[in-house]
Design a protein around this motif. Sequence first.
Motif: not given
Length: 195
Positions: A100-115, A147-151
């Motif tokens: 029943e679960t759906l998760v999205r992860c999008a990321l950029d190995l920019s060396n500018r960390p963010y979550l 890693v700049s990441m959006n979960v």
Amino acid sequence: MRTASVARKTAETDIAVELNLDGSGEYDIQTGIGFFDHMLEQLSRHGLIDLKIRCTGDLHIDAHHTVEDVALALGEAFSQALGDRKGITRYGSEYIPMDETLVRCALDLSNRPYLVWKVDFTQDRLGELDTEMFQHFFQSFAFKGGVSMNVAMIDGDNNHHIAEACFKALARALRKAVEIDPRKSDAIPSTKGAL
């Protein structure tokens, strides 16, 4: 082979991490927290990252220091293995359905960390692990790994499924982002010329 070994020892934890970004998803993980080991195994298997982790932590207090310090050591090893990040695809994203679960992860190995973390749990604990520690793991890994990441959880009711989908989505997104781009394997993927 893009590999790294990191040792981290404090008054709270004693950690050794060995990582191979060009592996086949082999793992040998012992943190003393069963559910956490299970999540790290997902990261290894689905990211095709060979991973060996040993951690002795102050679990008589709680899991906080173990999870945080493993994430920091893992992020440091990840960044070391990437080196100057030349030739990498850099970006990766994945949607992971799990019942029943759906998760999205999008990321950029920019060396500018963010979550950015948009995941909600309805239980305080899974096994012996506080569910608030999942965000803390992702944040600590992102900041040490560059890693700049959006979960984001799009759907989900079962807390085990939500946590596992987050780790699998991270794994598959990292797998794409660390791939060497055959069209530009000799260049840093940035107009700046550095990451």
